[in-house]
Write an enzyme that holds these catalytic residues in place. Structure first.
Site, short mmCIF file in Angstrom:
data_model
loop_
_atom_site.label_atom_id
_atom_site.label_comp_id
_atom_site.label_asym_id
_atom_site.label_seq_id
_atom_site.Cartn_x
_atom_site.Cartn_y
_atom_site.Cartn_z
N GLU A 31 0.84 -1.19 0.00
CA GLU A 31 0.00 0.00 0.00
C GLU A 31 0.88 1.24 0.00
O GLU A 31 1.77 1.38 0.84
CB GLU A 31 -0.93 0.02 1.21
CG GLU A 31 -1.77 1.27 1.34
CD GLU A 31 -2.59 1.57 0.08
OE1 GLU A 31 -2.50 2.72 -0.40
OE2 GLU A 31 -3.30 0.67 -0.41
N PHE A 35 -4.39 2.67 4.04
CA PHE A 35 -5.14 1.46 4.36
C PHE A 35 -6.61 1.86 4.45
O PHE A 35 -6.96 2.90 5.00
CB PHE A 35 -4.66 0.87 5.69
CG PHE A 35 -3.71 -0.28 5.51
CD1 PHE A 35 -4.07 -1.57 5.85
CD2 PHE A 35 -2.45 -0.06 4.98
CE1 PHE A 35 -3.20 -2.63 5.66
CE2 PHE A 35 -1.57 -1.11 4.79
CZ PHE A 35 -1.96 -2.41 5.14
N GLY A 36 -7.47 1.03 3.90
CA GLY A 36 -8.89 1.36 3.84
C GLY A 36 -9.30 1.96 2.51
O GLY A 36 -10.50 2.06 2.21
N GLY A 37 -8.33 2.37 1.69
CA GLY A 37 -8.63 2.84 0.35
C GLY A 37 -9.39 4.16 0.31
O GLY A 37 -9.55 4.86 1.32
N CYS A 39 -12.58 4.71 -0.15
CA CYS A 39 -13.88 4.73 0.53
C CYS A 39 -13.74 5.22 1.96
O CYS A 39 -14.48 6.11 2.40
CB CYS A 39 -14.49 3.33 0.51
SG CYS A 39 -16.09 3.25 1.35
N HIS A 439 -48.53 0.51 6.57
CA HIS A 439 -49.17 1.82 6.45
C HIS A 439 -49.02 2.55 7.77
O HIS A 439 -49.22 1.96 8.83
CB HIS A 439 -50.66 1.67 6.12
CG HIS A 439 -51.38 2.98 6.10
ND1 HIS A 439 -51.31 3.86 5.03
CD2 HIS A 439 -52.17 3.58 7.04
CE1 HIS A 439 -52.03 4.92 5.30
NE2 HIS A 439 -52.57 4.77 6.52
#
Length: 455
Positions: A31, A35-37, A39, A439
């Site tokens: 990486e 870390f975690g990219g 997103c 409802h």
């Protein structure tokens, strides 16, 4: 040269590949940044946390609609930012630490490039290291596109990677692009006090959405933002904090900050894929088969580097496929991208699955359209919502769902019953008439749209 049984390049959804079933192998993960990219660090999660903050501010601001006397004194941007990223940065750091503490996992911090079939050179802060692997997973994601005029100007600009961590909202934010990232961040910054101008080359915002959604959304936000539609950027001038955008019709936009949100591209150009025998599509995405295998033996890919649908839930599903196929080469499973739901967390919220109406026409399909408004059901009355709606497309005769589109509060949740029906082959009549709908809940909007198909 150090050899590993498996090397995963990218610690976003790629990090999910290394589960307990790999405990007997020598595994490495590479990486270069987060870390975690995207997103976790600059995408789905922080943007939705900010979007919810904007939602709370808007609820207070519009409380008078419901005969509630409330005043919004301020949105404290820096405090909100720090609350969000203090949490997410801990998640990122714990993800890295957790991997570093595993005996069978080697963590390389750096940039990986192929030097040959299943061999890599990893350039890190401490120098370069060469490694080989029995199998490799490529999951390095993508990055924001930055148009030439912005780069050539040499003036400051933000992207979705950076703008959510700024110290204060700009007085006037210019946004280049009109897709979902632009729409979400426009809403966030408008609610925190910025005036917003959106420059978009198409005639509507959210151009990939169903035509009814994009037309109504564009009309709704005209009162909140300045829209420069059907326009392209030709130059950026001025100085830091006082930018001037020149458009193709000769008009200009003055702003103190520019957010570039014109799309994303895969990071394939940074990997020297040719050395590994990995082929790509014309748009740079790595070519994979149904089982996420690239054109190079022993190399898989997942997520935005290869997927036709660049969404986190798709990358996670592809990671599950890759995990299985790495461990069970004689019993391969496939990723299915046919009915992927998507959402836009703006005001109003938007969710969709399957074909749009323009898709159906373009493919020459026979189809029926059913619609229903939030204002036609009791909970819509409670919300005083006059603009939300659900639109469903179905095949005549069979009632097979072809597509569904919702614009309004809770749209990303409401769409799920339609996602299930389309995925599992439940026809529109069965979905409308067999299960009960509570409802008075907003699910009645979905029920009414299905009944409006008049099958």
């Amino acid at each position: 040269m150090r050899h590993h049984d498996l090397v995963v390049i990218g610690a976003g959804s790629g990090n999910a590949v290394i589960d307990d079933s790999f405990a007997d192998l020598d595994v490495a993960i590479v990486e270069e940044r987060w870390f975690g990219g995207t997103c976790l660090n600059a995408g789905c999660i922080p943007s939705k946390m900010l979007a919810y903050t904007a939602h709370v501010a808007r609820t207070v601001r519009e409380a008078g609609t419901y005969d509630v006397d409330a005043d919004l004194r301020a949105v404290h941007w820096r405090e909100a930012r720090d609350r969000i990223f203090a949490r997410l940065d801990v998640e990122r750091d714990e993800g890295r630490t957790g991997r570093e503490q595993q005996d069978a996992v080697t963590v390389y911090e750096g940039t990986a490039r192929f030097t040959g079939p299943r061999t890599l050179r990893i350039e890190g802060v401490d120098g370069a290291v060469d490694v080989s692997a029995g199998q490799i997973v490529v999951a390095v994601g993508g990055r924001p596109v930055v148009p030439g005029p912005v780069v050539e100007a040499g003036l400051p600009y933000e992207t979705s990677d950076t703008v959510m961590r700024i110290d204060a909202p700009p007085r006037h934010l210019a946004i280049l692009g009109g897709g979902y990232i632009a729409a979400e961040l426009a809403d966030v910054f408008a609610e925190t006090g910025s005036s917003v101008t959106i420059v978009e080359k198409e005639e509507h915002l959210l151009g990939e959405q169903d035509e009814t959604v994009r037309e109504r959304f564009t009309d709704l936000v005209r009162s909140r933002y300045e829209l420069r539609l059907s326009r392209e950027l030709t130059a950026v001038g001025g100085r830091p904090g006082a930018l001037r955008l020149t458009l193709d019709d000769g008009s200009t936009v003055e702003s103190d900050m520019l957010l570039v949100a014109v799309g994303r591209l895969p990071n394939s150009d940074r990997l020297n894929l040719r050395a590994a025998g990995i082929a790509t599509h014309d748009d740079g995405r790595v070519i994979v088969d149904r089982h996420q295998r690239t054109t190079a033996e022993g190399v898989f890919a997942l997520g935005d580097i290869c997927s036709p649908v660049a969404l986190k839930h798709v990358a996670n599903r592809e990671a599950e496929v890759v995990v299985h196929n790495l461990r069970h080469p004689d019993d391969l499973i496939a990723a299915d991208h046919e009915l992927v739901p998507a959402a836009v967390f703006t005001r109003p919220q938007i969710a969709s699955v399957g074909a749009t109406e323009q898709d159906c026409r373009g493919r020459g399909l026979d189809y029926l359209v059913g619609t229903a408004g939030y204002g036609d059901v009791a909970y819509g009355w409670a919300m005083e919502d006059t603009t939300g709606f659900c639109k469903v497309l179905a095949e005549p005769g069979t009632g097979r769902l072809l597509g569904a589109h919702i614009m309004g509060p809770q749209a990303p949740t409401l769409i799920q019953s339609l996602v299930l029906a389309a995925t599992l082959g439940i026809d529109a009549t069965t979905l409308a008439k067999s299960p009960y709908c509570i409802h008075p809940a907003l699910t009645e909007v979905v029920e009414n749209a299905l009944l409006d198909l008049d099958l």
